[in-house]
Scaffold this active site. Structure first.
Site, PDB file in Angstrom:
ATOM      1  N   GLU A 236      -5.199  -8.713  -0.840  1.00 52.34           N
ATOM      2  CA  GLU A 236      -4.095  -7.648  -0.247  1.00 52.34           C
ATOM      3  C   GLU A 236      -5.323  -7.114   0.916  1.00 52.34           C
ATOM      4  OE1 GLU A 236      -1.267  -4.114  -0.495  1.00 52.34           O
ATOM      5  OE2 GLU A 236      -2.749  -4.343  -2.260  1.00 52.34           O
TER       6      GLU A 236
ATOM      7  N   LYS B 296       5.194  -6.589   3.333  1.00 54.31           N
ATOM      8  CA  LYS B 296       5.629  -5.949   2.031  1.00 54.31           C
ATOM      9  C   LYS B 296       6.826  -4.785   2.196  1.00 54.31           C
ATOM     10  CE  LYS B 296       2.642  -3.089  -1.042  1.00 54.31           C
ATOM     11  NZ  LYS B 296       1.270  -2.525  -1.212  1.00 54.31           N
TER      12      LYS B 296
ATOM     13  N   CYS C 195       1.437  -6.825  -3.938  1.00 56.50           N
ATOM     14  CA  CYS C 195       0.874  -5.842  -4.749  1.00 56.50           C
ATOM     15  C   CYS C 195       1.879  -4.973  -5.205  1.00 56.50           C
ATOM     16  CB  CYS C 195       0.120  -4.935  -4.002  1.00 56.50           C
ATOM     17  SG  CYS C 195      -1.168  -3.751  -5.058  1.00 56.50           S
TER      18      CYS C 195
END
Length: 288
Positions: A53, A126, A163
């Protein structure tokens, strides 16, 4: 497409943890550190590689310092152009997680996907953005607005989940329904918070959806935030929920695994979750 795809994950510590150093210099050091790992992956025959990430810098979200807005760039942009050149040279598809500047003052936590011929295939933003001690991500990122795309590389159809996304089964299912054979989850997460979940959630996604998952976490500690140890342990898990390759908790490493895509058929023909799911009965799941 080959029934077996060799894939790789890179976990790295940040080489410069000094807030007196300009952001651009810190980013360059992290990029320079990754290049040998990318080349090593190609030398080992990796066909699809995923980085961690926001790979070209520290995980700066434990603070709320606006200087880190300078780390953002357009996608496509300078780093994706560089990675496209590397991908074409090495014949390897690369997932490149970056801090994206969409327009002035609008930022996303994003992963660009580049095919083995250097073609930019698109990006995933994301979707789920945490806002809690040590992870003040809403200060830096807007929630993604692009759904759950999949990307047809020369070797396999892949998806990306970033994540905190991994705590939400809905997007993991959407990626499977959209055709993902391999889902990569680049992350930045520390011991004491989520480590006990690390080997529970993503094998569960792999089993529930009948695909492979590549889970990536960085290593080391990062000053000045010092929120804890990034515990690495990047791994690949197959559609049966079995971890088939795994890195250490502490070292900069390249993890490589051969993923037999034929296993997807074997598993889905045994456990017919997509046949037996009941979307007509799930209306409550999308109720605010």
């Amino acid at each position: 497409m080959s029934p077996t795809v060799r894939c790789g994950l890179v976990q790295c510590s940040n080489p410069i943890n000094d807030e007196s150093v300009p952001v651009a210099r810190i980013q360059q050091a992290m990029l320079d550190k990754h290049i040998p790992f990318i080349e090593a992956a190609a030398a080992r025959g990796v066909q699809i590689l995923c980085l961690q990430e926001i790979f070209n810098g520290p995980y700066f979200c434990p603070g709320q310092d606006r200087r880190w807005y300078a780390a953002a760039e357009t996608i496509p942009g300078p780093t994706t152009h560089l990675m496209a050149e590397l991908a074409k040279k090495l014949g390897m598809a690369i997932v490149v997680p970056l801090y994206e500047e969409h327009m002035r003052g609008v930022y996303y936590n994003t992963a660009a996907v580049i095919d083995a011929d250097g073609t930019y295939l698109g990006k995933y933003r994301k979707q789920h953005i945490p806002q809690t001690a040590g992870f003040w991500e809403k200060y830096f990122f807007r929630p993604g607005d692009g759904g759950y795309p999949v990307f047809r590389t020369q070797f396999a159809t892949i998806g990306v989940y970033i994540c905190y996304d991994r705590h939400f089964p809905e997007g993991a299912r959407a990626l499977g329904l959209n055709g993902a054979e391999i889902v990569f989850n680049p992350s930045a997460t520390v011991a004491g918070l989520s480590q006990y979940l690390w080997k529970l959630e993503q094998p569960a996604h792999a089993v529930a959806n009948g695909y492979f998952v590549g889970a990536i976490n960085r290593v080391g500690t990062e000053a000045p935030w010092n929120i804890g140890k990034f515990y690495g342990t990047s791994y690949f898990v197959n559609p049966r929920g079995q971890i088939i390759a795994e890195a250490s908790e502490d070292n900069d490493e390249l993890v490589v695994a051969d993923l037999d895509l034929g296993m997807i058929d074997e598993v889905r023909q045994t456990w017919q979750f997509y046949r037996d799911r009941r979307p007509d009965a799930y209306a409550d799941l999308v109720r605010p």
